[in-house]
Design an enzyme around this catalytic site. Structure first.
Site, PDB file in Angstrom:
ATOM      1  CE  LYS A 233      -4.113  -2.058   2.028  1.00 15.42           C
ATOM      2  NZ  LYS A 233      -4.866  -2.297   3.257  1.00 15.42           N
TER       3      LYS A 233
ATOM      4  CE  LYS B 127      -7.740  -9.795  -8.283  1.00 12.32           C
ATOM      5  NZ  LYS B 127      -7.947  -8.672  -7.460  1.00 12.32           N
TER       6      LYS B 127
ATOM      7  CE  LYS C 289     -11.932  -0.718  -4.564  1.00 14.62           C
ATOM      8  NZ  LYS C 289     -11.974  -2.099  -4.091  1.00 14.62           N
TER       9      LYS C 289
HETATM   10  P1  ADP Z   1     -10.583  -4.791  -6.139  1.00 13.12           P
HETATM   11  O1  ADP Z   1      -9.477  -5.639  -6.733  1.00 13.12           O
HETATM   12  O2  ADP Z   1     -11.588  -4.381  -7.151  1.00 13.12           O
HETATM   13  O3  ADP Z   1     -10.043  -3.631  -5.314  1.00 13.12           O
HETATM   14  P2  ADP Z   1     -11.107  -5.937  -3.573  1.00 13.12           P
HETATM   15  O4  ADP Z   1      -9.644  -6.134  -3.326  1.00 13.12           O
HETATM   16  O5  ADP Z   1     -11.855  -4.895  -2.803  1.00 13.12           O
HETATM   17  O6  ADP Z   1     -11.356  -5.737  -5.133  1.00 13.12           O
HETATM   18  O7  ADP Z   1     -11.797  -7.357  -3.396  1.00 13.12           O
HETATM   19  C1  ADP Z   1     -12.836  -7.682  -2.513  1.00 13.12           C
HETATM   20  C2  ADP Z   1     -13.036  -9.181  -2.604  1.00 13.12           C
HETATM   21  O8  ADP Z   1     -13.382  -9.597  -3.949  1.00 13.12           O
HETATM   22  C3  ADP Z   1     -11.764  -9.970  -2.232  1.00 13.12           C
HETATM   23  O9  ADP Z   1     -12.157 -11.084  -1.462  1.00 13.12           O
HETATM   24  C4  ADP Z   1     -11.204 -10.429  -3.556  1.00 13.12           C
HETATM   25  O10 ADP Z   1     -10.517 -11.661  -3.430  1.00 13.12           O
HETATM   26  C5  ADP Z   1     -12.453 -10.573  -4.439  1.00 13.12           C
HETATM   27  N1  ADP Z   1     -12.110 -10.242  -5.837  1.00 13.12           N
HETATM   28  C6  ADP Z   1     -11.836  -9.009  -6.328  1.00 13.12           C
HETATM   29  N2  ADP Z   1     -11.562  -9.053  -7.656  1.00 13.12           N
HETATM   30  C7  ADP Z   1     -11.656 -10.360  -8.027  1.00 13.12           C
HETATM   31  C8  ADP Z   1     -11.481 -11.062  -9.275  1.00 13.12           C
HETATM   32  N3  ADP Z   1     -11.178 -10.413 -10.395  1.00 13.12           N
HETATM   33  N4  ADP Z   1     -11.650 -12.397  -9.275  1.00 13.12           N
HETATM   34  C9  ADP Z   1     -11.960 -13.054  -8.137  1.00 13.12           C
HETATM   35  N5  ADP Z   1     -12.145 -12.456  -6.931  1.00 13.12           N
HETATM   36  C10 ADP Z   1     -11.997 -11.126  -6.856  1.00 13.12           C
END
Ligand code: ADP
Ligand code: TRP
Length: 321
Positions: free
Chosen positions: A111, A190, A193
């Site tokens: 981070k 992947k 956001k």
């Molecule tokens: P982002 O990558 O959009 O910031 P987060 O890190 O907030 O998403 O993810 C929240 C949850 O959703 C986590 O448990 C993460 O493992 C799951 N997740 C996010 N993106 C994916 C993806 N592309 N495929 C599978 N699981 C995902």
């Protein structure tokens, strides 16, 4: 089994969140004797410093989860900040937490490298997360790979606390969802956001259509045979299908005659079909803010009962009572 999971309110939910986290958590909570689900608004303060955005993200996410089928009668749903014991236990755990344990935490380094301010809160993030888990005697914490180290820190802190003060805290296990595939985004990497390649779950239908029609493909013509395994449209579409249906669709790609434009239209229809009822439910819930507030109030009440019982034990164990 007592499961617990938390999510930070940061940004709109997307298809990756749904298949990677919401759906498996929902299925697990159905199997658990008791399950806790909370919005980690205190954690969010380490990265969100605009009050209006935090307020909006927090209430958005609770609507999203209720719309996706989380049942507040089966699973205790609450805001982390409504249960003050989280921060009290954070403090006590921080007194048994060696600096080195946090210095080794990779998410802090990641981070900071991404430009997030290196605050004390960001550094002690894993201790607050340990408090979140240990307050509820959670046995099973379903998380993505990126959060595994945090659950291990919670385990370490529970063991350390128990070793020094006697058996008090339940030692949790992370449940890593290895079987959950990474959902690709519209550009094939992947879905996240932070990459701007998401397909949202809720919100304007036109936006969803635009995102789906914008999925990047190769430039093969309609009649040419296509490789489903390397096609992002197919890889997203198959998430909605049974194994037999996915195989039939893959055969269509291989046979030729299916253009990407039509494949995307099919995906859009399947998408709206699958999420249609949830989207309607969300629109209805938006107009029933009183009911949603009541869910949160009751959730905090139930969570507080468990959290305060644990804190009584902890206070006694350390000599504060
Ligand atoms: P982002 O990558 O959009 O910031 P987060 O890190 O907030 O998403 O993810 C929240 C949850 O959703 C986590 O448990 C993460 O493992 C799951 N997740 C996010 N993106 C994916 C993806 N592309 N495929 C599978 N699981 C995902
Ligand atoms: N750190 C988690 C994430 O960013 C959110 C979280 C906070 C959490 N406390 C938790 C997850 C306790 C599971 C258990 O995804």
């Amino acid at each position: 089994m007592r499961t617990l999971s938390g999510i930070q309110p940061s940004g709109k939910l997307h298809l990756g969140n749904y298949f990677g986290s919401i759906l498996p958590n929902f299925e697990l909570s159905m199997k658990a004797e008791q399950s806790f689900f909370f919005i980690a608004d205190l954690h969010a303060l380490t990265t969100v410093n605009d009050p209006a955005s935090l307020r909006e993200a927090r209430s958005d996410i609770i609507l999203d989860y209720l719309a996706c089928g989380f049942d507040p009668e089966k699973s205790v749903m609450y805001y982390q900040s409504h249960v003050p014991e989280h921060t009290e236990l954070l403090w006590i755990l921080s007194t048994v937490c060696p600096m080195g344990l946090l210095e080794r935490a990779v998410s802090y380094k990641d981070k900071v490298q991404k430009g997030i301010t290196a605050s004390v809160g960001l550094f002690t993030y894993p201790v607050l997360m340990a408090a979140d888990i240990l307050l509820y005697d959670a046995t099973t914490v379903p998380v993505g790979r990126d959060q595994k180290q945090h659950v291990e820190i919670a385990r370490d802190l529970a063991l350390k606390f128990n070793h020094h003060y006697g058996e008090t805290l339940v030692v949790p296990e992370p449940l890593i969802r290895d079987e959950v595939a990474v959902v690709p985004g519209t550009d094939g990497q992947k879905m996240s956001k932070s990459y701007g390649n998401t397909i949202p779950l809720f919100g304007d239908e036109k936006m969803i259509k635009k995102a789906i029609l914008g999925i990047v493909t190769d430039s093969k013509g309609v009649e040419e045979p296509k490789d489903p395994d390397t096609c992002t449209v197919y890889n997203i579409h198959k998430l909605f299908l049974s194994a037999t249906e996915a195989k039939a669709l893959a055969d269509k790609y291989r046979a030729g005659g299916l253009g990407y434009g039509d494949a995307k239209k099919m995906l859009f229809e399947v998408y709206m079909d699958y999420f249609g009822a949830m989207r309607t439910k969300r629109t209805v819930l938006e107009k029933k803010q009183d009911e949603v507030r009541e869910v949160i109030r009751k959730g905090a009440e139930k969570a507080s009962r468990v959290a305060s019982a644990t804190m009584q034990k902890v206070r006694k164990a350390v000599g504060l009572m």
